[in-house]
Scaffold this motif. Structure first.
Motif, PDB file in Angstrom:
ATOM      1  N   CYS A 212       5.955   8.917  -0.240  1.00 51.42           N
ATOM      2  CA  CYS A 212       4.927   8.053   0.335  1.00 51.42           C
ATOM      3  C   CYS A 212       5.059   8.145   1.852  1.00 51.42           C
ATOM      4  O   CYS A 212       6.130   7.904   2.399  1.00 51.42           O
ATOM      5  CB  CYS A 212       5.101   6.602  -0.125  1.00 51.42           C
ATOM      6  SG  CYS A 212       3.997   5.491   0.764  1.00 51.42           S
TER       7      CYS A 212
ATOM      8  N   THR B  86       0.840  -1.200   0.000  1.00 49.29           N
ATOM      9  CA  THR B  86       0.000   0.000   0.000  1.00 49.29           C
ATOM     10  C   THR B  86       0.878   1.254   0.000  1.00 49.29           C
ATOM     11  O   THR B  86       1.833   1.318   0.762  1.00 49.29           O
ATOM     12  CB  THR B  86      -0.876  -0.002   1.261  1.00 49.29           C
ATOM     13  OG1 THR B  86      -1.566  -1.248   1.309  1.00 49.29           O
ATOM     14  CG2 THR B  86      -1.868   1.126   1.252  1.00 49.29           C
ATOM     15  N   HIS B  87       0.551   2.220  -0.833  1.00 50.41           N
ATOM     16  CA  HIS B  87       1.319   3.466  -0.873  1.00 50.41           C
ATOM     17  C   HIS B  87       0.396   4.660  -1.101  1.00 50.41           C
ATOM     18  O   HIS B  87      -0.702   4.509  -1.640  1.00 50.41           O
ATOM     19  CB  HIS B  87       2.334   3.459  -2.021  1.00 50.41           C
ATOM     20  CG  HIS B  87       3.311   2.338  -1.988  1.00 50.41           C
ATOM     21  ND1 HIS B  87       4.305   2.252  -1.041  1.00 50.41           N
ATOM     22  CD2 HIS B  87       3.460   1.244  -2.784  1.00 50.41           C
ATOM     23  CE1 HIS B  87       5.025   1.155  -1.265  1.00 50.41           C
ATOM     24  NE2 HIS B  87       4.524   0.517  -2.313  1.00 50.41           N
TER      25      HIS B  87
ATOM     26  N   HIS C 179       8.014   4.109   5.042  1.00 47.06           N
ATOM     27  CA  HIS C 179       8.353   4.300   3.631  1.00 47.06           C
ATOM     28  C   HIS C 179       9.051   5.629   3.337  1.00 47.06           C
ATOM     29  O   HIS C 179       9.777   5.736   2.365  1.00 47.06           O
ATOM     30  CB  HIS C 179       7.092   4.219   2.758  1.00 47.06           C
ATOM     31  CG  HIS C 179       6.438   2.863   2.763  1.00 47.06           C
ATOM     32  ND1 HIS C 179       5.469   2.506   1.867  1.00 47.06           N
ATOM     33  CD2 HIS C 179       6.627   1.775   3.548  1.00 47.06           C
ATOM     34  CE1 HIS C 179       5.078   1.254   2.108  1.00 47.06           C
ATOM     35  NE2 HIS C 179       5.758   0.803   3.128  1.00 47.06           N
TER      36      HIS C 179
ATOM     37  N   MET D 263      11.090   6.276  -0.094  1.00 46.69           N
ATOM     38  CA  MET D 263      10.185   6.416  -1.221  1.00 46.69           C
ATOM     39  C   MET D 263       9.924   7.892  -1.490  1.00 46.69           C
ATOM     40  O   MET D 263       8.942   8.470  -1.022  1.00 46.69           O
ATOM     41  CB  MET D 263       8.894   5.660  -0.894  1.00 46.69           C
ATOM     42  CG  MET D 263       8.150   5.245  -2.123  1.00 46.69           C
ATOM     43  SD  MET D 263       6.965   3.967  -1.728  1.00 46.69           S
ATOM     44  CE  MET D 263       6.065   3.960  -3.264  1.00 46.69           C
TER      45      MET D 263
ATOM     46  N   TYR E  65       3.281   6.379   4.061  1.00 45.56           N
ATOM     47  CA  TYR E  65       2.923   5.158   4.801  1.00 45.56           C
ATOM     48  C   TYR E  65       4.091   4.842   5.741  1.00 45.56           C
ATOM     49  O   TYR E  65       5.246   4.905   5.317  1.00 45.56           O
ATOM     50  CB  TYR E  65       2.702   4.021   3.803  1.00 45.56           C
ATOM     51  CG  TYR E  65       2.031   2.810   4.390  1.00 45.56           C
ATOM     52  CD1 TYR E  65       0.661   2.784   4.594  1.00 45.56           C
ATOM     53  CD2 TYR E  65       2.776   1.690   4.741  1.00 45.56           C
ATOM     54  CE1 TYR E  65       0.045   1.676   5.131  1.00 45.56           C
ATOM     55  CE2 TYR E  65       2.163   0.573   5.277  1.00 45.56           C
ATOM     56  CZ  TYR E  65       0.796   0.565   5.469  1.00 45.56           C
ATOM     57  OH  TYR E  65       0.191  -0.534   6.008  1.00 45.56           O
TER      58      TYR E  65
HETATM   59 CU   LIG Z   1       4.643   3.553   0.446  1.00 43.87          CU
END
Ligand SMILES: [Cu+2]
Length: 669
Positions: free
Chosen positions: A652, A585-586, A657, A661, A654
């Protein structure tokens, strides 16, 4: 008048400078990582790791080799020396050294390996016993570990056929293997029991990963005849050797709270400590107990637990209440190089991490690594321990607190929640409820804050305890202001007399919602359809004829966007298409220049509210954002590019991350 104004302005400028100079403390100020240089001709994907009595390190690799590492502590800056000791094993996921021989679980065999002629290479490979296997890729075997009587303990992963399946006898079990090779089943209900330890009191614990039947990562005590939750292993309980008589149809596979479902299952073992999924880690792995206080006297007697997917080490503190273990976990040290599977103590007191990420992606981007964590000698300001009390919790801090902030209930948040029990994969957080704080008593030495809570306790729930506004006597903030205490039982003892504190007005109300861990929708923003937030516009504004520019960003395994730099014209109309092609999930959040760490940290700090908020914190630094996207889904975002040229970041947020990311959004004139 003018002069006074000037000097005031200078004074406030100085104050600003002073606050800039006091950079907030980070994990690295207290615990530093040292990376072992690895030889180029070896693929050291660590599956098992052990420290020999002479200080050498031995590593079993997932490619089937054992390597010996001399001088792993790099004394006086010298290089370690690597030598291949054994080869031809099948994905060994454990390594133990005893009386001159190595023992390893490699898929279908428990093998004893000896160097009889003393040339530094193995020459005798003996099968202690065959391990049960049908050949499914997910049938990992872990260990062994010797018990006090010289038997070997091995844990057996379930296979995977679209769900976790026990395709042969004792898959999903802890087994005990006698020196003669006889297998005895001990405890059932395991899913992916990659790591276990016997603590200084002689009790056995294992760490478990989220999956089917398992709502979240956890650490549980393993007892003979106990059941740990995964239903498939019960297939073999009619065998006369089984110490447990329980069948799968006795399980309440209904999605009811695990806190109460466990009461209905004979011999169910509640976890000693849940590690809430994403809020702590995503795949609990290697564990060690720090009996010597290697990472500081403040954490002596506590446990350190690795997380493969989040490439970090978490801390766990246990206490016994009514004869059973329970306790709390805390963040400790993130930023390891790869997926942290194994933890061992080096002879110099450093915490050695053995890592691998192939097939099991991790935030640490190296495919494999070995690192050591060294304590700097400084004491972080942390919640050292949390204890259950009959009327609340007692927090012990590592340093004396500033009594004013510690006595103020506005500086704490306490909430509890549980998960669903069912055969499905994972679980959303359910039944979240905040606890009001009735009173706080700070101890005379400033090391303890006793929180008296309003209302009753919920047995087997997880309590999130956040002393966010508490400062130390020297005005440090709590380095990790969150802990998760698994309250299996409320400790007996004395209550705080009402006369000992000034009662506060209860502040909290039940949050009373169930948020999907993945597909969360908020009150403000529907997860599909029209977006109402100005920061997330998913339909082209009516006054646009067409976007000036269309940008497309995708995702790649290993926490990456598929493009790392994009350019837009200041003030132009932009359509951004975000495709999540990855299996995780991102989201995609565009933030102001230089604010990516701040926003990433704030997202992690959302804690229990994170999933509902798509892990997008409320911050002026967040300019535009998508929702959290499931694998293989897409969202389009419309926004007007900033008028101020500069280098913005898309990231991202999340948890776990944001450090990796990221990409640059360069805004040009
Ligand atoms: Cu992510």
């Amino acid at each position: 008048m003018k002069k006074i104004f000037c000097s005031l302005a200078i004074a406030s400028l100085l104050a600003v400078n002073a606050s800039f100079a006091q950079k907030p403390l980070t994990e690295n100020d207290f615990y530093q990582l040292r990376t072992l240089p690895l030889p180029e001709d070896a693929i050291l994907e660590v599956g098992g790791m052990t420290i020999l009595p002479d200080g050498r390190m031995a590593v079993a690799t997932r490619r089937g080799e054992i390597w010996m590492i001399e001088n792993p502590y790099q004394k006086d800056g010298t290089q370690p020396y690597y030598k291949r000791f054994a080869q031809g094993l099948h994905e060994p996921l454990g390594l133990t050294y005893r009386n001159g021989s190595f023992y390893t679980s490699n898929r279908g065999e428990l093998t004893k390996i000896t160097d009889e002629d003393g040339d530094g290479r193995a020459d005798v490979y003996e099968a202690v016993t065959s391990l049960p296997i049908v050949g499914n890729y997910h049938e990992y075997s872990y260990g062994p570990m010797f018990d006090a009587d010289g038997n070997m303990l091995v844990t057996l992963n379930v296979g995977w056929v679209g769900y976790g399946a026990s395709l042969t006898k004792w898959r999903g079990w802890l087994v005990k293997i006698s020196p003669e090779g006889k297998i005895e089943p001990i405890s059932a209900g395991l899913r992916s029991p990659s790591s276990y330890l016997i603590n200084s009191s002689g009790d056995l614990f294992y760490s478990e990963n989220q999956g089917d039947w398992v709502a979240s990562g956890k650490v549980s005590q393993l007892k003979k005849g106990s059941f740990n939750g995964h239903g498939e292993s019960l297939k073999w309980t009619s065998d006369p050797a089984s110490p447990l008589k329980l069948t799968k149809d006795q399980l309440p596979d209904t999605g009811e709270p695990v806190a109460t479902a466990g009461e209905k299952i004979p011999h169910y073992q509640y976890p000693a400590c849940w590690f809430p999924h994403v809020l702590m880690g995503i795949s609990t792995a290697g564990m060690v107990e720090d009996v010597n206080g290697y990472l500081g006297p403040h954490f002596k007697g506590q446990y350190f637990v690795g997380d493969q997917g989040h490439s970090k080490v978490m801390r766990m503190q246990l206490e016994k209440v009514n004869g059973e273990y329970q306790g709390a976990c805390f963040p400790f040290r993130e930023g390891w190089a790869s997926g942290l599977l194994r933890l061992e103590w080096g002879l110099d007191g450093s915490l050695v991490g053995g890592m691998t990420s192939r097939g099991w992606s991790s935030t640490g981007k190296a495919p494999y690594a070995i690192q050591r964590l060294v304590w700097s000698g400084k004491t972080p300001f942390e919640m050292q321990e949390i204890h259950s009390k009959p009327d609340g919790f007692e927090i012990v801090f590592t340093k004396p607190v500033d009594k004013e902030t510690a006595a103020n209930p506005a500086n704490y948040k306490v909430a509890s929640f549980t998960y669903k029990y069912h055969h499905q994969y994972g679980s959303p957080i359910i039944n979240t409820e905040e606890s009001g704080i009735k009173g706080i008593v700070v101890s005379a030495d400033g090391r303890k804050a006793r929180l008296v809570l309003d209302g009753g306790f919920r047995k087997h729930y997880i309590y999130e305890i956040k002393p966010e506004g508490v400062k130390s006597a020297d005005q440090e903030s709590v380095l990790h202001p969150v802990g998760y205490y698994t309250l299996n039982a409320v400790a007996p003892g004395d209550q705080v007399a009402a006369s000992q504190f000034t009662p506060f007005k209860a502040t909290a109300a039940p949050m009373n919602h169930e948020h999907g861990a993945m597909q969360a929708s908020t009150g403000k923003t529907a997860s599909t359809g029209k977006a109402t937030s100005k920061k997330r516009v998913t339909e082209m504004p009516a006054d646009w004829a067409a976007p000036d520019q269309v940008l497309t960003i995708g995702t790649k395994p290993g926490l990456k966007f598929d493009v790392t730099e994009l350019q837009v014209k200041a003030g132009s109309k932009v359509k951004l298409v975000f495709n999540n092609n990855d299996d995780m999930t991102h989201n995609c959040v565009i933030v102001a220049p230089g604010s990516v760490d701040e926003v990433g940290q704030k997202a992690i700090g959302l804690g229990l509210k994170g999933p509902d908020m798509q892990y997008v914190p409320n911050s002026p630094k967040v300019l535009f954002h998508t929702n959290l996207l499931q694998p293989e889904s897409s969202e389009s975002l419309y926004f007007t590019a900033p008028t101020q040229p500069g280098t913005y970041t898309y990231v991202c947020t999340y948890p776990g991350h944001h450090t990796l990311m990221q990409g640059k959004l360069v805004v040009v004139k």
